[in-house]
Scaffold this motif. Structure first.
Motif, PDB file in Angstrom:
ATOM      1  N   GLU A  33       0.810  -1.216   0.000  1.00  0.00           N
ATOM      2  CA  GLU A  33       0.000   0.000   0.000  1.00  0.00           C
ATOM      3  C   GLU A  33       0.842   1.265   0.000  1.00  0.00           C
ATOM      4  OE1 GLU A  33      -2.713  -0.169   3.233  1.00  0.00           O
ATOM      5  OE2 GLU A  33      -3.824  -1.900   2.454  1.00  0.00           O
ATOM      6  N   GLU A  34       2.064   1.167   0.538  1.00  0.00           N
ATOM      7  CA  GLU A  34       2.903   2.361   0.617  1.00  0.00           C
ATOM      8  C   GLU A  34       3.785   2.571  -0.615  1.00  0.00           C
ATOM      9  OE1 GLU A  34       5.152   2.141   4.189  1.00  0.00           O
ATOM     10  OE2 GLU A  34       3.382   2.119   5.499  1.00  0.00           O
ATOM     11  N   ALA A  35       3.609   1.749  -1.629  1.00  0.00           N
ATOM     12  CA  ALA A  35       4.439   1.874  -2.829  1.00  0.00           C
ATOM     13  C   ALA A  35       4.247   3.238  -3.482  1.00  0.00           C
ATOM     14  CB  ALA A  35       4.091   0.768  -3.820  1.00  0.00           C
ATOM     15  N   GLU A  36       5.359   3.849  -3.874  1.00  0.00           N
ATOM     16  CA  GLU A  36       5.316   5.135  -4.560  1.00  0.00           C
ATOM     17  C   GLU A  36       4.735   4.969  -5.966  1.00  0.00           C
ATOM     18  OE1 GLU A  36       9.380   7.164  -3.946  1.00  0.00           O
ATOM     19  OE2 GLU A  36       9.707   5.024  -3.546  1.00  0.00           O
TER      20      GLU A  36
ATOM     21  N   VAL B 256       9.823  -1.168  -5.199  1.00  0.00           N
ATOM     22  CA  VAL B 256       8.536  -1.482  -5.802  1.00  0.00           C
ATOM     23  C   VAL B 256       7.754  -0.191  -5.977  1.00  0.00           C
ATOM     24  CG1 VAL B 256       6.391  -2.787  -5.613  1.00  0.00           C
ATOM     25  CG2 VAL B 256       8.526  -3.763  -4.727  1.00  0.00           C
ATOM     26  N   PHE B 257       7.214   0.012  -7.181  1.00  0.00           N
ATOM     27  CA  PHE B 257       6.432   1.206  -7.504  1.00  0.00           C
ATOM     28  C   PHE B 257       5.038   0.801  -7.962  1.00  0.00           C
ATOM     29  CE2 PHE B 257      10.839   2.367  -8.161  1.00  0.00           C
ATOM     30  CZ  PHE B 257      10.939   3.649  -7.639  1.00  0.00           C
ATOM     31  N   ARG B 258       4.080   1.701  -7.699  1.00  0.00           N
ATOM     32  CA  ARG B 258       2.741   1.525  -8.251  1.00  0.00           C
ATOM     33  C   ARG B 258       2.696   2.151  -9.633  1.00  0.00           C
ATOM     34  NH1 ARG B 258      -1.955   0.493  -5.712  1.00  0.00           N
ATOM     35  NH2 ARG B 258      -0.992   0.977  -3.701  1.00  0.00           N
ATOM     36  N   HIS B 259       2.176   1.417 -10.612  1.00  0.00           N
ATOM     37  CA  HIS B 259       2.066   1.939 -11.972  1.00  0.00           C
ATOM     38  C   HIS B 259       0.735   1.516 -12.557  1.00  0.00           C
ATOM     39  CE1 HIS B 259       3.131   3.375 -15.925  1.00  0.00           C
ATOM     40  NE2 HIS B 259       2.959   2.176 -16.442  1.00  0.00           N
ATOM     41  N   LEU B 260      -0.150   2.506 -12.787  1.00  0.00           N
ATOM     42  CA  LEU B 260      -1.510   2.268 -13.268  1.00  0.00           C
ATOM     43  C   LEU B 260      -2.211   1.322 -12.287  1.00  0.00           C
ATOM     44  CD1 LEU B 260      -0.732   1.973 -17.103  1.00  0.00           C
ATOM     45  CD2 LEU B 260      -1.451   3.986 -15.795  1.00  0.00           C
ATOM     46  N   ASP B 261      -2.645   0.146 -12.747  1.00  0.00           N
ATOM     47  CA  ASP B 261      -3.373  -0.755 -11.846  1.00  0.00           C
ATOM     48  C   ASP B 261      -2.518  -1.941 -11.419  1.00  0.00           C
ATOM     49  OD1 ASP B 261      -3.210  -1.929 -14.310  1.00  0.00           O
ATOM     50  OD2 ASP B 261      -5.300  -2.606 -14.385  1.00  0.00           O
ATOM     51  N   THR B 262      -1.192  -1.791 -11.523  1.00  0.00           N
ATOM     52  CA  THR B 262      -0.306  -2.892 -11.147  1.00  0.00           C
ATOM     53  C   THR B 262       0.936  -2.329 -10.458  1.00  0.00           C
ATOM     54  OG1 THR B 262       0.817  -4.874 -11.968  1.00  0.00           O
ATOM     55  CG2 THR B 262       0.912  -2.905 -13.360  1.00  0.00           C
ATOM     56  N   TYR B 263       1.967  -3.173 -10.317  1.00  0.00           N
ATOM     57  CA  TYR B 263       3.205  -2.760  -9.644  1.00  0.00           C
ATOM     58  C   TYR B 263       4.408  -3.067 -10.535  1.00  0.00           C
ATOM     59  CZ  TYR B 263       0.279  -2.424  -5.515  1.00  0.00           C
ATOM     60  OH  TYR B 263      -0.715  -2.077  -4.623  1.00  0.00           O
ATOM     61  N   LYS B 264       5.395  -2.209 -10.442  1.00  0.00           N
ATOM     62  CA  LYS B 264       6.647  -2.379 -11.166  1.00  0.00           C
ATOM     63  C   LYS B 264       7.773  -2.608 -10.156  1.00  0.00           C
ATOM     64  CE  LYS B 264       5.851  -1.601 -15.663  1.00  0.00           C
ATOM     65  NZ  LYS B 264       6.291  -2.522 -16.742  1.00  0.00           N
TER      66      LYS B 264
END
Length: 487
Positions: free
Chosen positions: A386-389, A437-445
């Motif tokens: 949840e805290e992913a940038e 780990v990053f948030r990107h659109l509706d997933t994670y990178k």
């Protein structure tokens, strides 16, 4: 891959192949023949620098891909057609079991030409002697090659018509190209009308091409003469002068000798293709080992401190890796060859270790006897995403820049987490291998980085960052596993 005590004394590595002394660069002609692995490499027998460029082919043999013994040079610059250097090439085992080497020679006029040499006694397990026929060069430099850029023949393969093929990197009209030549007898070669690949004008030189088939399912390797068709696709690998290796999966047609990429949207500029590695890895060369039905990759790891005059050696080879095609049909998967694990048999101080590290904290993995050689397998559990940038889309095309901006010491939402290896007691010197780990659109990178900025106190060493986004479903798996060979 020699005794660890020796490596402690002279600063040499433990997992990576090195000759006893002097300069080495490109891996050449690796093969498995009559129960022995043969590894050839660009070698200066006279000193620890590239020197005049009049290189030889060094030669070492092994029974297990781990322990190596040097034999005499396979090729030295001795004839008019290679008097100014025996440069990169490949080995092919001909019908009847006679190994042959195709290699680039720089002749007395400093032209790059393609030559052949044959094992004098194919029954010799060490293949100590090689003979160069007087008909060399077997492929003179073509009239339309520009810049004298014509080098690095691939392993030869046979088409369904029975003719041998070989690919050679060339500059034709200012365009980096891979030319194909055909032969019935391995001595007389004719150029195919169409090149295997033509790059953009931004890359006039292509080096060390490699073309090999891969199975669309499973992990077994294939011989280079395996035809394309149901269940088989091909990989074209190219090296550019930026010291990077790139590859593309696609379809090879042995009737026209052409290659059609599976991802045409990536373009003809190989710098936009996929990568074997991100870092100091170049001029890779693969071979098929029929005994274990696998394809094995070697690659040169170059120097970043101007050479090894003070220590008497320069250049190492990355540990050999098995290659196969991923389930998506576009990427290669690689893993250290299984023989490396035999070094664990008599290990002292093997460690199983589990802990929690607070944000911004560090904990030493206690119990490792020597940091000179370690095989570390670690699993990082990701408890909370949840805290992913949120990822700025501009970084999708520049993961290396993102690694440099958000280094191992910059706190993030999820990460950085990873390992500090080859670390001094005061941590003033270390190499960081870490994830974010990053948030990107509706997933994670997932971003993986190697940060060399603190890797050495020595001046003049290239200390930079490398990075790439990984195809990892952390939302589903909740963990990332990492294996690191430290030496």
């Amino acid at each position: 891959m020699n005794g660890i005590e020796q490596h402690r004394r002279d600063g040499r590595t433990a997992y990576h192949f090195q000759p006893a002394k002097n300069w080495q660069n490109d891996p050449n002609g690796p093969m498995y023949h009559n129960g022995m692995y043969h590894f050839f490499y660009q070698y200066n027998p006279h000193g620890p620098t590239w020197g005049s460029g009049k290189l030889s082919w060094g030669h070492s043999v092994s029974g297990d891909l781990v322990n190596w013994a040097a034999v005499e040079n396979a090729l030295d610059p001795t004839a008019d057609f290679d008097i100014n250097g025996c440069y990169s090439g490949s080995a092919t085992v001909l019908p009847g079991g006679r190994p042959a080497i195709l290699y680039t020679g720089k002749n007395a006029d400093n032209e790059q030409v393609q030559n052949v040499a044959f094992a004098k006694n194919p029954a010799d397990p060490l293949l100590c002697e090689w003979e160069k026929p007087s008909c060399n060069p077997v492929i003179p430099i073509p009239a339309d090659v520009t810049g004298n850029n014509f080098r690095d023949p691939t392993e030869a393969w046979r088409g369904r018509d029975g003719l041998w093929r070989v690919g050679v990197g060339a500059e034709v009209g200012g365009l980096g190209s891979v030319l194909v030549f055909r032969s019935a007898d391995f001595l007389r070669w004719e150029r195919n009308a169409a090149p295997l690949h033509v790059s953009s004008r931004d890359i006039p030189e292509l080096e060390c091409p490699d073309l090999f088939p891969v199975a669309e399912r499973g992990t077994e390797g294939l011989d280079v003469s395996t035809p394309g068709g149901a269940g088989v696709t091909h990989v074209l690998k190219l090296s550019d002068l930026a010291r990077e290796d790139h590859y593309m999966v696609g379809r090879y047609d042995d009737a026209a000798d052409t290659f059609v990429p599976a991802e045409p949207e990536r373009g003809v500029d190989c710098r936009s293709w996929r990568r074997f590695d991100h870092g100091h890895l170049y001029a890779s060369k693969s071979f098929y080992e029929a005994r274990k039905k696998r394809r094995v990759l070697w690659a040169w790891v170059d120097e970043t401190d101007g050479g090894g005059v003070g220590r008497g050696w320069a250049g190492i080879q990355a540990f050999p890796r098995a290659l196969w095609l991923d389930g998506d049909g576009k990427r290669l998967v690689q893993w250290p060859v299984e023989e490396i694990e035999t070094l664990r048999r008599n290990r002292v101080g093997g460690v199983e270790w589990a802990t929690e590290v607070e944000a911004g904290g560090r904990k030493e993995i206690a119990g490792i006897v020597s940091s000179q050689q370690a095989d570390v397998e670690v699993v990082f559990e990701i408890a909370n995403l949840e805290e992913a940038e949120t990822l700025d889309p501009k970084w999708l095309v520049d993961p290396r820049g993102l690694c440099a901006e958000k280094g191992a010491s910059v706190h993030g939402g999820v990460g950085p987490f990873g390992l500090l290896v080859m670390a001094s007691g005061d941590l003033e010197e270390h190499t960081a291998v870490f994830f974010r780990v990053f948030r990107h659109l509706d997933t994670y990178k997932v971003l993986m980085c190697t940060d060399l900025t603190q890797s050495s106190r020595k001046e003049g060493v290239l200390k930079t960052s490398y990075g790439a986004f990984l195809d990892v479903d952390v939302e589903k798996d909740k963990f990332i596993s990492l294996r690191t060979l430290v030496s």
